[in-house]
Design a protein around this motif. Structure first.
Motif, mmCIF file in Angstrom:
data_model
loop_
_atom_site.group_PDB
_atom_site.id
_atom_site.type_symbol
_atom_site.label_atom_id
_atom_site.label_comp_id
_atom_site.label_asym_id
_atom_site.label_seq_id
_atom_site.Cartn_x
_atom_site.Cartn_y
_atom_site.Cartn_z
ATOM 1 N N GLY A 194 0.803 -1.210 0.000
ATOM 2 C CA GLY A 194 0.000 0.000 0.000
ATOM 3 C C GLY A 194 0.833 1.254 0.000
ATOM 4 O O GLY A 194 0.426 2.274 0.563
ATOM 5 N N ILE A 219 -0.735 2.760 -4.523
ATOM 6 C CA ILE A 219 -2.114 3.255 -4.423
ATOM 7 C C ILE A 219 -2.391 4.260 -5.534
ATOM 8 O O ILE A 219 -3.524 4.358 -6.015
ATOM 9 C CB ILE A 219 -2.460 3.827 -3.024
ATOM 10 C CG1 ILE A 219 -1.671 5.090 -2.706
ATOM 11 C CG2 ILE A 219 -2.321 2.761 -1.947
ATOM 12 C CD1 ILE A 219 -2.162 5.851 -1.474
ATOM 13 N N ARG A 230 -2.971 2.180 -8.656
ATOM 14 C CA ARG A 230 -4.267 1.518 -8.509
ATOM 15 C C ARG A 230 -5.416 2.486 -8.796
ATOM 16 O O ARG A 230 -6.490 2.071 -9.245
ATOM 17 C CB ARG A 230 -4.385 0.973 -7.083
ATOM 18 C CG ARG A 230 -5.649 0.209 -6.802
ATOM 19 C CD ARG A 230 -5.768 -0.234 -5.351
ATOM 20 N NE ARG A 230 -4.556 -0.871 -4.875
ATOM 21 C CZ ARG A 230 -4.047 -0.703 -3.656
ATOM 22 N NH1 ARG A 230 -4.624 0.101 -2.788
ATOM 23 N NH2 ARG A 230 -2.955 -1.318 -3.295
ATOM 24 N N THR A 231 -5.222 3.771 -8.552
ATOM 25 C CA THR A 231 -6.289 4.762 -8.689
ATOM 26 C C THR A 231 -6.430 5.301 -10.107
ATOM 27 O O THR A 231 -7.497 5.772 -10.486
ATOM 28 C CB THR A 231 -6.044 5.913 -7.689
ATOM 29 O OG1 THR A 231 -5.955 5.353 -6.371
ATOM 30 C CG2 THR A 231 -7.156 6.940 -7.710
ATOM 31 N N TYR A 233 -8.617 7.131 -2.015
ATOM 32 C CA TYR A 233 -7.272 7.567 -2.406
ATOM 33 C C TYR A 233 -6.955 8.929 -1.796
ATOM 34 O O TYR A 233 -5.872 9.126 -1.221
ATOM 35 C CB TYR A 233 -7.161 7.614 -3.929
ATOM 36 C CG TYR A 233 -5.838 8.120 -4.437
ATOM 37 C CD1 TYR A 233 -4.672 7.373 -4.266
ATOM 38 C CD2 TYR A 233 -5.739 9.331 -5.110
ATOM 39 C CE1 TYR A 233 -3.456 7.823 -4.737
ATOM 40 C CE2 TYR A 233 -4.521 9.783 -5.596
ATOM 41 C CZ TYR A 233 -3.390 9.035 -5.401
ATOM 42 O OH TYR A 233 -2.184 9.485 -5.880
ATOM 43 N N GLN A 242 -6.250 8.572 1.827
ATOM 44 C CA GLN A 242 -4.930 7.988 2.053
ATOM 45 C C GLN A 242 -3.828 9.021 1.816
ATOM 46 O O GLN A 242 -2.853 9.082 2.570
ATOM 47 C CB GLN A 242 -4.731 6.767 1.170
ATOM 48 C CG GLN A 242 -5.576 5.594 1.579
ATOM 49 C CD GLN A 242 -5.449 4.426 0.620
ATOM 50 O OE1 GLN A 242 -5.016 4.566 -0.519
ATOM 51 N NE2 GLN A 242 -5.829 3.252 1.080
#
Length: 195
Positions: free
Chosen positions: A7, A12, A15-16, A53, A56
């Motif tokens: 992560g 991330i 992934r977004t 996102y 985070q």
């Protein structure tokens, strides 16, 4: 991408990216969903992916504006660049992007443009990406671009790989955005020769 094992900010962010693209292109999201099981499609909530996102990133952004690779981690140029690239892509696609987050990350990268240290090619590439991201937002950094270009020229003699490095493409893209095509082409010629 949804199943990346770690992560960190880089993962991330990667992934977004699909969520950012599909949120701005519903027809593409529909095409991606075509032929998939209903349960699989309903499990993907693009808006939730985007908001998660941002939450985070908030937990990773430090007082200096930089992002850590992990929550509570020290600011890192590479992690900040990866996050900022996604934020810029999202803003250009009319998604809600927190202005303060974008501004602080940009200011952090601008402050790091003159920094050195670490693995030369890695540090140089990170600064070239930073300059590109700033240029893309209309922040003029001509001294940084000139310094990056000159340091690349100086290193070409000792490390020919740098002329074919992704950083050279970032630098060329910055010059293209500034309508300085001859500088951009000089940087791209070694890259094109490899393709």
């Amino acid at each position: 991408l949804a199943q990346y094992p770690y992560g960190c900010t880089e993962q991330i962010s990667s992934r977004t990216v699909p969520a950012v693209i599909m949120l701005s292109r519903p027809e593409l999201a529909k095409e991606v969903a075509h032929g998939r099981a209903a349960a699989e499609v309903s499990a993907v909530d693009l808006a939730k992916t985007w908001s998660s996102y941002l939450a985070q990133l908030r937990a990773r952004q430090n007082g200096d504006g930089g992002m850590g690779s992990w929550p509570g981690g020290s600011s890192d140029v590479y992690a900040t660049s990866q996050a900022l690239q996604v934020l810029i892509e999202a803003r250009e696609r009319k998604l809600a992007v927190p202005v303060d987050m974008l501004t602080k990350a940009s200011e952090y990268l601008q402050g790091q443009l003159g920094a050195g240290g670490g693995n030369y090619s890695y540090a140089w590439r990170s600064r070239a990406q930073s300059a590109y991201l700033l240029t893309r937002q209309g922040v003029l950094v001509p001294a940084a671009l000139a310094n990056l270009r000159e340091s690349l020229r100086a290193k070409w003699g000792t490390d020919a790989r740098l002329g074919k490095d992704l950083g050279a493409v970032y630098l060329a893209a910055s010059y293209q955005l500034l309508k300085q095509d001859s500088a951009a082409n000089e940087l791209l010629d070694p890259v094109w020769s490899e393709l």
